[in-house]
Enzyme design. Structure first.
Site, PDB file in Angstrom:
ATOM      1  N   LYS A  52     -96.360 -23.552  30.685  1.00  0.00           N
ATOM      2  CA  LYS A  52     -95.119 -24.198  31.139  1.00  0.00           C
ATOM      3  C   LYS A  52     -94.277 -23.216  31.959  1.00  0.00           C
ATOM      4  O   LYS A  52     -93.788 -23.550  33.038  1.00  0.00           O
ATOM      5  CB  LYS A  52     -94.321 -24.710  29.926  1.00  0.00           C
ATOM      6  CG  LYS A  52     -94.972 -25.937  29.267  1.00  0.00           C
ATOM      7  CD  LYS A  52     -94.359 -26.301  27.919  1.00  0.00           C
ATOM      8  CE  LYS A  52     -95.115 -27.474  27.300  1.00  0.00           C
ATOM      9  NZ  LYS A  52     -94.650 -27.866  25.961  1.00  0.00           N
ATOM     10  N   GLN A  96     -90.579 -25.854  21.411  1.00  0.00           N
ATOM     11  CA  GLN A  96     -91.997 -26.188  21.263  1.00  0.00           C
ATOM     12  C   GLN A  96     -92.287 -26.664  19.838  1.00  0.00           C
ATOM     13  O   GLN A  96     -91.868 -26.048  18.862  1.00  0.00           O
ATOM     14  CB  GLN A  96     -92.853 -24.960  21.616  1.00  0.00           C
ATOM     15  CG  GLN A  96     -94.350 -25.216  21.634  1.00  0.00           C
ATOM     16  CD  GLN A  96     -94.807 -26.162  22.751  1.00  0.00           C
ATOM     17  OE1 GLN A  96     -94.151 -26.292  23.790  1.00  0.00           O
ATOM     18  NE2 GLN A  96     -95.935 -26.824  22.530  1.00  0.00           N
ATOM     19  N   ASP A 119     -87.762 -32.827  27.215  1.00  0.00           N
ATOM     20  CA  ASP A 119     -88.876 -33.462  26.506  1.00  0.00           C
ATOM     21  C   ASP A 119     -88.652 -34.965  26.347  1.00  0.00           C
ATOM     22  O   ASP A 119     -89.585 -35.695  26.030  1.00  0.00           O
ATOM     23  CB  ASP A 119     -88.985 -32.877  25.082  1.00  0.00           C
ATOM     24  CG  ASP A 119     -90.032 -31.785  24.973  1.00  0.00           C
ATOM     25  OD1 ASP A 119     -91.058 -31.874  25.678  1.00  0.00           O
ATOM     26  OD2 ASP A 119     -89.820 -30.854  24.171  1.00  0.00           O
TER      27      ASP A 119
HETATM   28  N1  GUN Z   1     -96.095 -29.825  21.254  1.00  0.00           N
HETATM   29  C1  GUN Z   1     -97.119 -30.579  21.738  1.00  0.00           C
HETATM   30  N2  GUN Z   1     -96.701 -31.330  22.794  1.00  0.00           N
HETATM   31  C2  GUN Z   1     -95.400 -31.029  22.977  1.00  0.00           C
HETATM   32  C3  GUN Z   1     -94.440 -31.473  23.942  1.00  0.00           C
HETATM   33  O1  GUN Z   1     -94.688 -32.300  24.820  1.00  0.00           O
HETATM   34  N3  GUN Z   1     -93.196 -30.917  23.806  1.00  0.00           N
HETATM   35  C4  GUN Z   1     -92.890 -30.021  22.831  1.00  0.00           C
HETATM   36  N4  GUN Z   1     -91.646 -29.562  22.781  1.00  0.00           N
HETATM   37  N5  GUN Z   1     -93.769 -29.597  21.935  1.00  0.00           N
HETATM   38  C5  GUN Z   1     -95.013 -30.096  22.017  1.00  0.00           C
END
Ligand code: GUN
Length: 297
Positions: A52, A96, A119
């Site tokens: 990311k 996350q 998100d």
């Molecule tokens: N863990 C797995 N997928 C995601 C996501 O799309 N966002 C976040 N914050 N954590 C994740």
């Protein structure tokens, strides 16, 4: 043999389009900034977070990663979120998931300012999506919608069967694709662990989205000829023939389903890159929204 939908190429196309918007914001002294919070040492999470922030850097989006030990208390994590909420240089906040078991995920997500919730997980943003208001929406479903449209398999008028009812993928995707409008207008069925006779539903899909989180469960005799398959799964299965001792595979048995499908997304290289591209999209969108609301007072 099915067309392979190239998520990497389409994600790159989206990121190229975003560059101009990032440059526009940067020229106005409002370079978008994404702050990522990672708690603990989950290896998969570490990899996702790295991907990311790498993507952000490529686009000229400022980013920082706050890494906290797994024993961080819920209160300390809330303090970190509060500071990021108050920091006017930060436009996007991503905590996350999963978080360590002693931390209440819902409490943390609800503490993020909805305007910075890139998100799309905050209850306010989920609610807005449900009632069809413009808002920040979860990146994976947004990426799937974009992937279908850009690869020439728009969902309008189609029967989309989603296997999996997660808050991150299945539920928001169903909401998005049933909305009125050219980008949606699908008829959606959601299947889950309580569904009896799963195959009787999957066989009726024009578009099948596998998001159940189990390796290679969807096999050829569960789909009809000409189906378009979107595989959201990322599973590690033991494989002694590889150097690492495992391989990464989706929720779909790619080789068998491929022989019947019109189109299919690979794992890796399908939905994954799209999720990251849409996170960049949401970060730029959050920066534009915040910029617009601060300039109008
Ligand atoms: N863990 C797995 N997928 C995601 C996501 O799309 N966002 C976040 N914050 N954590 C994740």
């Amino acid at each position: 043999m099915a067309e392979i939908i190239d998520g990497r190429r389409i994600a790159q196309e989206i990121k190229s389009e975003l560059l101009a918007r990032v440059q526009f914001l940067a020229a106005a002294g409002r370079t978008p900034k994404l702050s990522v919070v990672l708690v603990g040492e989950n290896v998969a999470s570490q990899i996702y977070v790295r991907m990311k922030t790498k993507s952000a850097v490529e686009l000229g989006i400022a980013s920082d990663t706050i890494i906290l030990p797994s024993e961080t208390s819920e209160e300390s994590l809330l303090d970190v979120v509060d500071k990021l909420n108050a920091d006017t240089a930060v436009h996007g906040i991503l905590v996350q998931l999963p978080l360590p078991a002693h931390i209440d995920e819902n409490r943390i997500i609800s503490a993020i300012s909805p305007e910075k919730d890139v998100d799309g997980f905050h209850p306010v943003n989920r609610g807005k999506l449900l009632v069809g208001e413009n808002t920040l929406v979860p990146c994976t479903p947004l990426g799937i919608q974009e992937l279908l449209i850009r690869s020439g398999h728009a969902p309008a008028g189609k029967h989309v069967v989603i296997v999996g009812r997660s808050k991150i993928v299945g539920l928001p995707l169903a909401t998005m694709l049933t909305q009125k409008g050219d980008r949606a207008n699908a008829t959606v069925t959601i299947c889950h662990t309580g569904t009896s006779n799963l195959s009787s539903f999957t066989r009726r899909a024009d578009i099948l989205v596998a998001a159940l989180g189990q390796a290679e469960v969807i096999v050829a005799d569960m789909v009809q000829d000409g189906v378009v398959v979107v595989d959201v799964g990322v599973n590690r299965v033991g494989d002694s023939s590889t150097e690492k001792g495992y391989r990464v595979t989706g929720d779909v048995d790619f080789d068998s389903v491929r022989s019947k499908a019109a189109a299919i997304t690979p794992v890796p290289g399908g939905v994954g890159p799209m999720t990251i591209a849409m996170l960049m999209h949401n970060t730029v969108q959050a920066a534009l929204n915040i910029s617009a609301s601060s300039s109008t007072g």
